[in-house]
Write an enzyme that holds these catalytic residues in place. Structure first.
Site, PDB file in Angstrom:
ATOM      1  N   HIS A   1      -2.155  -2.785 -10.163  1.00 39.50           N
ATOM      2  CA  HIS A   1      -1.916  -3.008  -8.768  1.00 39.50           C
ATOM      3  C   HIS A   1      -3.184  -2.225  -8.059  1.00 39.50           C
ATOM      4  O   HIS A   1      -3.621  -2.928  -6.995  1.00 39.50           O
ATOM      5  CB  HIS A   1      -0.555  -2.608  -8.195  1.00 39.50           C
ATOM      6  CG  HIS A   1      -0.306  -2.784  -7.059  1.00 39.50           C
ATOM      7  ND1 HIS A   1       0.564  -3.792  -6.281  1.00 39.50           N
ATOM      8  CD2 HIS A   1      -0.820  -2.217  -5.847  1.00 39.50           C
ATOM      9  CE1 HIS A   1       0.745  -3.659  -4.953  1.00 39.50           C
ATOM     10  NE2 HIS A   1      -0.183  -2.784  -4.593  1.00 39.50           N
ATOM     11  N   GLU A   2      -3.271  -0.931  -8.390  1.00 34.38           N
ATOM     12  CA  GLU A   2      -4.100  -0.069  -7.604  1.00 34.38           C
ATOM     13  C   GLU A   2      -5.602  -0.442  -7.913  1.00 34.38           C
ATOM     14  O   GLU A   2      -6.334  -0.602  -6.939  1.00 34.38           O
ATOM     15  CB  GLU A   2      -4.023   1.273  -7.934  1.00 34.38           C
ATOM     16  CG  GLU A   2      -2.545   1.859  -7.368  1.00 34.38           C
ATOM     17  CD  GLU A   2      -1.956   1.617  -6.052  1.00 34.38           C
ATOM     18  OE1 GLU A   2      -2.824   1.387  -5.258  1.00 34.38           O
ATOM     19  OE2 GLU A   2      -0.851   1.394  -5.852  1.00 34.38           O
TER      20      GLU A   2
ATOM     21  N   GLN B   1      -7.195   1.307   0.950  1.00 35.56           N
ATOM     22  CA  GLN B   1      -5.920   1.187   2.045  1.00 35.56           C
ATOM     23  C   GLN B   1      -5.956   1.958   3.167  1.00 35.56           C
ATOM     24  O   GLN B   1      -5.434   1.702   3.837  1.00 35.56           O
ATOM     25  CB  GLN B   1      -4.698   1.219   1.040  1.00 35.56           C
ATOM     26  CG  GLN B   1      -4.361   0.283  -0.128  1.00 35.56           C
ATOM     27  CD  GLN B   1      -3.080   0.524  -0.510  1.00 35.56           C
ATOM     28  OE1 GLN B   1      -2.986   1.144  -1.697  1.00 35.56           O
ATOM     29  NE2 GLN B   1      -2.246  -0.100  -0.196  1.00 35.56           N
TER      30      GLN B   1
ATOM     31  N   HIS C   1      -6.804  -3.357  -5.677  1.00 30.83           N
ATOM     32  CA  HIS C   1      -7.101  -2.928  -4.403  1.00 30.83           C
ATOM     33  C   HIS C   1      -8.571  -2.447  -4.458  1.00 30.83           C
ATOM     34  O   HIS C   1      -9.315  -2.723  -3.269  1.00 30.83           O
ATOM     35  CB  HIS C   1      -6.359  -1.649  -3.783  1.00 30.83           C
ATOM     36  CG  HIS C   1      -5.234  -1.912  -3.315  1.00 30.83           C
ATOM     37  ND1 HIS C   1      -4.958  -2.641  -2.365  1.00 30.83           N
ATOM     38  CD2 HIS C   1      -3.855  -1.663  -3.813  1.00 30.83           C
ATOM     39  CE1 HIS C   1      -3.738  -2.993  -2.045  1.00 30.83           C
ATOM     40  NE2 HIS C   1      -2.932  -2.087  -2.652  1.00 30.83           N
TER      41      HIS C   1
ATOM     42  N   CYS D   1       3.719  -3.713  -1.836  1.00 30.75           N
ATOM     43  CA  CYS D   1       2.485  -2.738  -1.462  1.00 30.75           C
ATOM     44  C   CYS D   1       2.544  -2.236  -0.074  1.00 30.75           C
ATOM     45  O   CYS D   1       3.196  -2.904   1.075  1.00 30.75           O
ATOM     46  CB  CYS D   1       1.445  -4.039  -1.439  1.00 30.75           C
ATOM     47  SG  CYS D   1      -0.252  -3.093  -1.191  1.00 30.75           S
ATOM     48  N   LEU D   2       2.082  -1.216   0.370  1.00 30.51           N
ATOM     49  CA  LEU D   2       2.109  -0.633   1.538  1.00 30.51           C
ATOM     50  C   LEU D   2       1.205  -1.126   2.438  1.00 30.51           C
ATOM     51  O   LEU D   2       1.401  -1.080   3.679  1.00 30.51           O
ATOM     52  CB  LEU D   2       1.831   1.244   1.418  1.00 30.51           C
ATOM     53  CG  LEU D   2       2.670   1.989   0.472  1.00 30.51           C
ATOM     54  CD1 LEU D   2       1.824   3.164   0.573  1.00 30.51           C
ATOM     55  CD2 LEU D   2       4.096   2.042   1.078  1.00 30.51           C
TER      56      LEU D   2
ATOM     57  N   GLY E   1       2.021   4.492  -5.248  1.00 29.27           N
ATOM     58  CA  GLY E   1       0.304   4.582  -5.297  1.00 29.27           C
ATOM     59  C   GLY E   1      -0.336   4.087  -4.090  1.00 29.27           C
ATOM     60  O   GLY E   1       0.284   3.424  -3.432  1.00 29.27           O
TER      61      GLY E   1
HETATM   62 NI    NI Z   1      -0.851  -1.710  -2.896  1.00 24.40          NI
END
Ligand code: NI
Length: 189
Positions: free
Chosen positions: A137-138, A51, A141, A95-96, A46
């Site tokens: 989670h997304e 991000q 963000h 998480c990225l 995701g």
């Molecule tokens: Ni993330």
């Protein structure tokens, strides 16, 4: 198509509240395509627009996909919201934008998600397990929240120290000026 730079903690652009998408444009479609390419490349399941430095309520995800050989089933969510939630579960998240870390997070076990696609068609999906976790989670963000805001203060501090050290070793600077204080969600124990 282009690969985008994924911002990393403690970049303050991850802390902004993203604005609703007002117009479904070719530019937005291009952004979504680039975000998907970036997500698969990283690899992740995701990615939210903030991000990659774009403060818009746009998310891409693919929770079916696990490796390069697997079949892809990408989903693009415009202005997503969670309209119902039920139960609790603990999932080990990464998480990225939060390099070299993972931690257990308490989330809702089942959610109902509402969004539109890139053509303005309504999407309503009931999800559980990993997919429900990914939605939550997304969407966090989009509100400037990271999963490390939802873990214990002690674990978060350990990560912050580790990250500071890594950045120092890379010769990068640490800037948290104006960073929002961590959130203490009701689900935390
Ligand atoms: Ni993330």
């Amino acid at each position: 198509m282009a690969l985008l730079e994924v911002l990393q903690f403690p970049d303050l652009r991850l802390r902004r509240r993203s604005e609703p998408v007002e117009k479904l444009s070719d530019e937005l479609r291009q952004l979504a395509a680039d975000m998907l390419e970036t997500m698969y490349e990283e690899p992740g399941i995701g990615l939210a627009a903030p991000q990659v430095g774009i403060p818009l309520r746009l998310v891409v995800l693919d929770t079916e996909w696990t490796d390069e050989e697997a079949e892809r089933s990408p989903l693009v969510l415009v202005n997503p919201e969670i309209t119902a939630r039920e139960g609790k579960l603990v999932w080990t998240e990464g998480c990225l934008s939060v390099p070299d870390f993972s931690a257990d997070v308490v989330r809702s076990e089942r959610v109902v998600l509402r969004a539109t696609d890139l053509d303005g068609n309504e999407i309503i999906e009931e999800a559980s397990g990993l997919r429900a976790v990914c939605f939550q989670h997304e969407l966090d963000h989009l509100d400037g929240l990271l999963y490390i805001d939802r873990i214990s203060r002690l674990k978060r501090e350990l990560y912050v120290q580790k990250r500071k050290k890594a950045l120092r070793e890379d010769g990068a600077s640490w800037s948290t000026a104006g960073e929002r204080p961590p959130v203490r969600p009701a689900t935390q124990f």
